[in-house]
Design a protein around this motif. Structure first.
Motif, PDB file in Angstrom:
ATOM      1  N   VAL A 159       0.703  -1.165  -0.121  1.00  0.00           N
ATOM      2  CA  VAL A 159      -0.015  -0.040   0.052  1.00  0.00           C
ATOM      3  C   VAL A 159       0.870   1.152  -0.048  1.00  0.00           C
ATOM      4  N   LYS A 183      15.236  -0.344   2.170  1.00  0.00           N
ATOM      5  CA  LYS A 183      14.043  -0.021   2.033  1.00  0.00           C
ATOM      6  C   LYS A 183      14.090   1.632   1.706  1.00  0.00           C
ATOM      7  N   TYR A 199      12.749   4.143  10.359  1.00  0.00           N
ATOM      8  CA  TYR A 199      12.170   4.195  11.842  1.00  0.00           C
ATOM      9  C   TYR A 199      13.006   3.171  12.829  1.00  0.00           C
ATOM     10  N   TYR A 250      -1.077  -5.382  15.338  1.00  0.00           N
ATOM     11  CA  TYR A 250      -1.907  -6.755  14.990  1.00  0.00           C
ATOM     12  C   TYR A 250      -1.529  -8.050  15.612  1.00  0.00           C
ATOM     13  N   ASN A 324       9.546  -8.163   3.406  1.00  0.00           N
ATOM     14  CA  ASN A 324       9.046  -8.131   1.922  1.00  0.00           C
ATOM     15  C   ASN A 324       9.112  -6.787   1.778  1.00  0.00           C
TER      16      ASN A 324
HETATM   17  N1  LIG Z   1      -8.071  -0.247   5.310  1.00  0.00           N
HETATM   18  C1  LIG Z   1      -7.933  -0.995   4.117  1.00  0.00           C
HETATM   19  O1  LIG Z   1      -8.797  -1.391   3.513  1.00  0.00           O
HETATM   20  C2  LIG Z   1      -6.951  -1.781   4.023  1.00  0.00           C
HETATM   21  C3  LIG Z   1      -6.605  -2.486   2.881  1.00  0.00           C
HETATM   22  C4  LIG Z   1      -5.234  -3.071   2.716  1.00  0.00           C
HETATM   23  C5  LIG Z   1      -4.196  -2.996   3.556  1.00  0.00           C
HETATM   24  N2  LIG Z   1      -4.578  -2.258   4.799  1.00  0.00           N
HETATM   25  C6  LIG Z   1      -3.498  -1.993   5.970  1.00  0.00           C
HETATM   26  O2  LIG Z   1      -2.427  -1.312   5.077  1.00  0.00           O
HETATM   27  C7  LIG Z   1      -1.377  -1.843   5.677  1.00  0.00           C
HETATM   28  C8  LIG Z   1      -0.175  -2.141   4.903  1.00  0.00           C
HETATM   29  O3  LIG Z   1      -0.493  -3.327   4.283  1.00  0.00           O
HETATM   30  P1  LIG Z   1       0.148  -4.027   3.034  1.00  0.00           P
HETATM   31  O4  LIG Z   1      -0.559  -5.053   2.537  1.00  0.00           O
HETATM   32  O5  LIG Z   1       0.814  -2.766   2.266  1.00  0.00           O
HETATM   33  O6  LIG Z   1       1.372  -4.612   3.902  1.00  0.00           O
HETATM   34  P2  LIG Z   1       3.091  -4.558   3.556  1.00  0.00           P
HETATM   35  O7  LIG Z   1       3.257  -2.765   3.816  1.00  0.00           O
HETATM   36  O8  LIG Z   1       3.299  -4.777   2.251  1.00  0.00           O
HETATM   37  O9  LIG Z   1       3.781  -5.131   4.543  1.00  0.00           O
HETATM   38  C9  LIG Z   1       3.840  -4.930   5.850  1.00  0.00           C
HETATM   39  C10 LIG Z   1       4.932  -4.085   6.359  1.00  0.00           C
HETATM   40  O10 LIG Z   1       4.625  -3.553   7.367  1.00  0.00           O
HETATM   41  C11 LIG Z   1       5.984  -3.073   8.118  1.00  0.00           C
HETATM   42  N3  LIG Z   1       5.874  -3.418   9.749  1.00  0.00           N
HETATM   43  C12 LIG Z   1       5.683  -4.765  10.307  1.00  0.00           C
HETATM   44  N4  LIG Z   1       5.711  -4.676  11.471  1.00  0.00           N
HETATM   45  C13 LIG Z   1       5.953  -3.291  11.733  1.00  0.00           C
HETATM   46  C14 LIG Z   1       6.067  -2.649  12.955  1.00  0.00           C
HETATM   47  N5  LIG Z   1       5.861  -3.075  14.122  1.00  0.00           N
HETATM   48  N6  LIG Z   1       6.162  -1.212  12.889  1.00  0.00           N
HETATM   49  C15 LIG Z   1       6.219  -0.644  11.787  1.00  0.00           C
HETATM   50  N7  LIG Z   1       6.145  -1.303  10.552  1.00  0.00           N
HETATM   51  C16 LIG Z   1       5.950  -2.504  10.577  1.00  0.00           C
HETATM   52  C17 LIG Z   1       6.937  -3.806   7.412  1.00  0.00           C
HETATM   53  O11 LIG Z   1       7.906  -2.828   6.822  1.00  0.00           O
HETATM   54  P3  LIG Z   1       9.120  -2.220   7.344  1.00  0.00           P
HETATM   55  O12 LIG Z   1      10.177  -3.229   6.986  1.00  0.00           O
HETATM   56  O13 LIG Z   1       9.032  -0.898   6.906  1.00  0.00           O
HETATM   57  O14 LIG Z   1       8.827  -2.323   8.737  1.00  0.00           O
HETATM   58  C18 LIG Z   1       6.210  -4.948   6.522  1.00  0.00           C
HETATM   59  O15 LIG Z   1       6.836  -4.824   5.317  1.00  0.00           O
HETATM   60  C19 LIG Z   1      -1.519  -2.783   6.925  1.00  0.00           C
HETATM   61  O16 LIG Z   1      -1.730  -1.972   8.123  1.00  0.00           O
HETATM   62  C20 LIG Z   1      -2.943  -3.189   6.308  1.00  0.00           C
HETATM   63  O17 LIG Z   1      -3.649  -4.098   7.372  1.00  0.00           O
HETATM   64  C21 LIG Z   1      -5.698  -1.518   4.990  1.00  0.00           C
END
Ligand SMILES: NC(=O)c1ccc[n+]([C@@H]2O[C@H](COP(=O)([O-])OP(=O)(O)OC[C@H]3O[C@@H](n4cnc5c(N)ncnc54)[C@H](OP(=O)(O)O)[C@@H]3O)[C@@H](O)[C@H]2O)c1
Length: 332
Positions: A159, A183, A199, A250, A324
């Motif tokens: 995202v 990254k 961060y 989460y 990832n």
């Molecule tokens: N509202 C909606 O409709 C909707 C739809 C889709 C996704 N989302 C949300 O959007 C967000 C991103 O989803 P995505 O699919 O794009 O996943 P993503 O960003 O591709 O993967 C998750 C990333 O989150 C980071 N992360 C993991 N643990 C963390 C922590 N404790 N603190 C800070 N960063 C952390 C990691 O990157 P780093 O290496 O940078 O830590 C990881 O690569 C999620 O919260 C998801 O639930 C919401």
């Protein structure tokens, strides 16, 4: 066609990070069809942070996956058998097919996708749920203007990387927050973000003060927790805070809420959550626009693909360890 369907079911609910014991892998007969159904050979499975929420007991925007049920997942695949008038053998489709190699469907919430427009995994990425989340979260919920200072967390993820690229395309200053030097370098050098904050190695609050001296106009939050609080402390007047997700929370049993919320009052700011599925009527138009941006090289899609459905449990964990870059996908 293989003679067996390989699938992952939920065996128990995790406490903290999911582990191997929470899943059961089995080989089942390939389902047979009745009138009105078609069979999809699933080729790519989307791995999403939301999966952690889907296996948690309790009230949410969708009922939890039950113990013993096939794990819920978005996917793309090819129709290989059909008794449905709307879907023919050879059609490529996206839908909620689950973590399995073959899925039968009645066509509910299934869309046709076209590999002539983009490779199939892109329909789980920039032209799929995560790209659409960025599009509507930024443009509609966040009411992106031009000349905004935009900050996005989870900036090198599926995202976040789209949020930053769309905001740049629309003429804004974009700062991404991501974990680690690689990254951060990627989002600035390859994706054109103006700056990145690591961060894991920087003081985020101080870095935001430095990078956003006039404050943050739009903060797109993917992670929650301390980073949300740091962003709240640097809002500009009339800022918009978009609550997209909170991946840092989460796997916790207690959610850490923002302490600096009075910044919303001081700055007459808004903070709003949203769900991408609420925009489903508008998906086709958005996909068309995003596909044109990709075709003209204005934005890029990036997928992080792991091969082998049997690697589902360990691959899912990459989202939480940050292994990832771009959209995490399992190739069946
Ligand atoms: N509202 C909606 O409709 C909707 C739809 C889709 C996704 N989302 C949300 O959007 C967000 C991103 O989803 P995505 O699919 O794009 O996943 P993503 O960003 O591709 O993967 C998750 C990333 O989150 C980071 N992360 C993991 N643990 C963390 C922590 N404790 N603190 C800070 N960063 C952390 C990691 O990157 P780093 O290496 O940078 O830590 C990881 O690569 C999620 O919260 C998801 O639930 C919401």
């Amino acid at each position: 066609m293989q003679s067996k369907n390989r699938q992952f079911k939920l065996a128990s609910r995790p406490n903290g990070l999911p582990n191997d014991m929470n899943w059961s892998f089995s080989e089942e007969p390939i389902p047979s069809l009745i009138d009105g159904e078609f069979l999809v050979k699933v080729k790519y499975i989307s791995l999403d942070p939301a999966m952690r929420g889907w296996i948690r007991e309790g009230k949410s925007y969708t009922p939890p996956v039950k113990i013993g049920e096939i794990m819920r997942a978005l996917g793309v695949g090819e129709v290989i058998e059909s008794k449905h008038s709307g879907f023919a053998v050879g059609d490529f489709v996206s839908g909620i097919f689950g973590v399995q190699a073959y899925a039968k469907s009645k066509g509910d919430m299934v869309n046709k996708v076209y590999p002539t427009i983009a490779p199939l995994p892109v329909f789980l990425s920039a032209l799929g749920m995560t790209g659409l989340t960025a599009y509507f979260g930024l443009l509609d919920v966040g009411e992106l203007k031009s000349n905004d200072t935009v900050v996005v967390s989870g900036a090198a993820g599926a995202v976040g990387m789209m949020v930053g690229q769309i905001a740049k395309l629309k003429g804004n200053k974009v700062i991404g927050i991501a974990g680690g030097k690689d990254k951060c370098k990627y989002i600035v050098d390859e994706l054109g973000f103006d700056a990145a904050i690591d961060y894991k190695n920087e003081n985020v609050k101080q870095a935001l003060q430095k990078q956003c001296p006039n404050g943050i106009d739009l903060y797109f939050d993917n992670v929650g927790g301390d980073i949300l609080d740091d962003a709240l402390s640097q809002l500009a007047m009339h800022a918009r805070v978009v609550i997209c997700g909170a991946i840092s929370q989460y796997n916790s049993t207690t959610i850490k809420g923002p302490a600096n919320y009075l910044s919303l009052l001081v700055n007459r700011a808004t903070m709003k959550g949203f769900l991408v599925f609420d925009y489903s009527q508008k998906f086709p138009q958005a996909i068309k626009e995003m596909a044109a941006w990709i075709a003209s090289g204005k934005i890029q899609s990036k997928e992080d693909i792991v091969v082998g459905i049997e690697k589902f449990p360990s691959t899912l964990l990459k989202l939480f360890s940050g292994e990832n870059t771009g959209k995490l996908i399992l190739e069946v």
